[in-house]
Design an enzyme around this catalytic site. Structure first.
Site, short mmCIF file in Angstrom:
data_model
loop_
_atom_site.label_atom_id
_atom_site.label_comp_id
_atom_site.label_asym_id
_atom_site.label_seq_id
_atom_site.Cartn_x
_atom_site.Cartn_y
_atom_site.Cartn_z
N ASP A 149 0.82 -1.22 0.00
CA ASP A 149 0.00 0.00 0.00
C ASP A 149 0.85 1.27 0.00
OD1 ASP A 149 -2.50 1.39 0.03
OD2 ASP A 149 -1.96 2.01 2.04
N HIS A 176 -3.42 -1.77 -3.50
CA HIS A 176 -3.48 -0.33 -3.78
C HIS A 176 -3.37 -0.23 -5.29
CE1 HIS A 176 -2.15 3.99 -3.21
NE2 HIS A 176 -1.73 3.73 -4.43
N ASN A 275 -4.55 9.89 -1.90
CA ASN A 275 -4.29 8.99 -3.01
C ASN A 275 -4.99 7.66 -2.79
OD1 ASN A 275 -3.19 7.85 -5.28
ND2 ASN A 275 -1.23 7.35 -4.32
N ASP A 302 -8.28 4.30 5.82
CA ASP A 302 -6.99 4.64 5.23
C ASP A 302 -6.36 5.79 6.04
OD1 ASP A 302 -4.75 4.61 3.69
OD2 ASP A 302 -5.69 5.40 1.86
N HIS A 306 -0.27 12.77 8.88
CA HIS A 306 0.96 13.46 8.47
C HIS A 306 1.19 14.63 9.41
CE1 HIS A 306 1.80 11.24 4.83
NE2 HIS A 306 0.53 11.33 4.47
#
Ligand code: DOR
Ligand code: ZN
Ligand code: ZN
Length: 421
Positions: A149, A176, A275, A302, A306
């Site tokens: 992934d 993915h 993404n 998912d 960050h």
């Protein structure tokens, strides 16, 4: 060790039912009316009691990227989001491509001791796409699936070998889907809004080609395959028709794909960069239809935390990903159940039983004898999402300020309260 959950509305496979749950030694020992016990009581009056939520697709970032998240902060965020069990992707540093890293994650899980954590091993060494990793050894150490992934395995023959090898060990490949050559540096969906903003677009075809390839491999080899974070209307259709032919394909999507469209990128907020990218309304509607008719088996987050410095840069340079584990239940309840698309039982199925079945995990049902993994929610509670209040280190959400219904009030893992408001 006993715990009694009193007066809640239980969300069971067959429907909702008012009852109490008695927990003994980490397991559900009894479900029934007017239960009594000399122990701590969780008052669930006016609340709903669900089988613990399971998120089969999260990024916990440890080892290597602890500035973004670590196993402790990710676990705190998970139980605050109502998740009793998560599966973490291997794109860490070092990559989880061997038994040592699998064991490391499992040890950290035991130390942190909040939610259950199941490591996912990499398909290829270092997620380089070149050579297969030690799938058998990772399985023996406790990996529950394999995935590269973050990217696709571009070499179809390596993917073929990995699928065959993994299925021999009873593991699924979680795919993915992204043809990296076709993406060609795209950062948003290719369409009107990419033209308007000047941001480089990525075609649906970049995702669809890999969905179709991985399904073709699974069909030819007669092995199971799981498609990650479906975002395109055409991808939904490829999966639907494969399922009709009897291909052993399962698939997931995320709240951002059934709630948002790429209209949100026009504000250049890098928290919208993910993404695959959020796409157009016809995609969003097809994802909802796919959730409803079972083409899309489960909802995952998912969760991709960050740090600020990864996101507070220009759009093209920002990291892809959304911190989603603390907002998933409320967003899904608000946008799928409040709107009448799914019943609460159906949502519970998508967020608990289905992922358990796909990966052969324990859990997903409230029944006597099962591990006492339980999530209590207050569906009447309305509030605004505030990323400053996230327990995750990742505050990167495009849903900040959204008004939602449904608050997790208690999360119980193996009979122990791990989160309570
Ligand atoms: O948006 C994403 N973020 N998509 C991925 O596939 C990887 C993930 C990450 O690791 O940040
Ligand atoms: Zn991915
Ligand atoms: Zn991911």
């Amino acid at each position: 060790m006993k715990l009694l959950i009193k007066n809640g509305t239980l969300v069971l496979g067959g429907g909702e039912k008012k009852a109490d749950i008695l927990i003994e030694d980490g397991k559900i020992s009894k479900i029934g009316e007017n239960l009594t016990a000399d122990c701590k009581i969780v008052d669930a009056s006016g609340k709903h009691v669900l089988p613990g939520l399971i998120d089969m697709h999260v990024h916990l970032r440890e080892p290597g990227f602890e500035g973004k998240e670590d196993i402790e902060s990710g676990s705190k965020a998970a139980v605050a989001g109502g998740f009793t069990q998560v599966c973490c992707m291997p794109n860490t540093d070092p990559v989880c491509d061997n038994a040592v890293v699998v064991n490391y994650i499992k040890n950290r899980q035991r130390e942190v001791n909040l939610c259950k954590i199941n490591p996912i091993g990499a398909i290829t060494k270092g997620e380089s796409g070149a050579a297969m990793s030690d799938i058998g050894k990772m399985k023996k150490a406790g990996a529950v699936a394999i995935s590269d992934d973050g990217k696709s395995v571009m070499d179809s023959n390596i993917m073929r070998l990995a699928m065959e090898y993994a299925s021999g060990f009873g593991l699924k490949c979680l795919c993915h889907c992204e043809d990296i050559n076709l993406v060609d540096g795209g950062v948003v969906n290719e369409g009107y809004n990419s033209t308007l903003t000047g941001l480089k677009g990525s075609l649906r075809a970049a995702e669809d080609i890999m969905i179709a390839r991985d399904i073709a491999l699974a069909e030819s080899l007669n092995v199971p395959v799981h498609i990650c974070h479906v975002s395109t209307y055409s991808g939904v259709e490829i999966i639907r028709s494969a399922k009709k032919r009897g291909v052993k394909v399962t698939a997931e999507t995320c709240p951002h794909y059934f709630i948002l469209t790429d209209d949100i990128i026009t504000g250049f907020d890098t928290n919208t960069k993910v993404n695959p990218p959020v796409r157009e309304d016809k995609d969003r509607q097809a994802i909802i239809a796919g959730i409803k008719d079972g083409t899309l088996d489960c909802i995952v987050t998912d969760h991709a935390p960050h740090s600020l410095k990864d996101k507070q840069v220009e759009y093209n340079l920002a990291a892809f990903g959304i911190s989603g584990i603390e907002t998933s239940f409320a967003l899904s309840y608000t946008y799928l159940v409040k709107t009448g698309i799914l019943s609460l039982c159906e949502l519970s199925q998508k967020m608990s039983k289905a992922p358990a079945e796909i990966l052969n995990l324990e859990g997903g049902e409230l029944k006597a004898g099962a591990a006492a993994d339980i999530t209590v929610v207050d569906l009447n509670k309305k509030y605004r999402i505030d990323s400053n209040k996230f327990l995750s280190k990742g505050k990167n959400t495009p849903f900040n300020g959204f008004e939602v219904w449904g608050k997790v009030v208690c999360t119980i893992v193996d009979g122990e309260i791990k989160y309570e408001v």
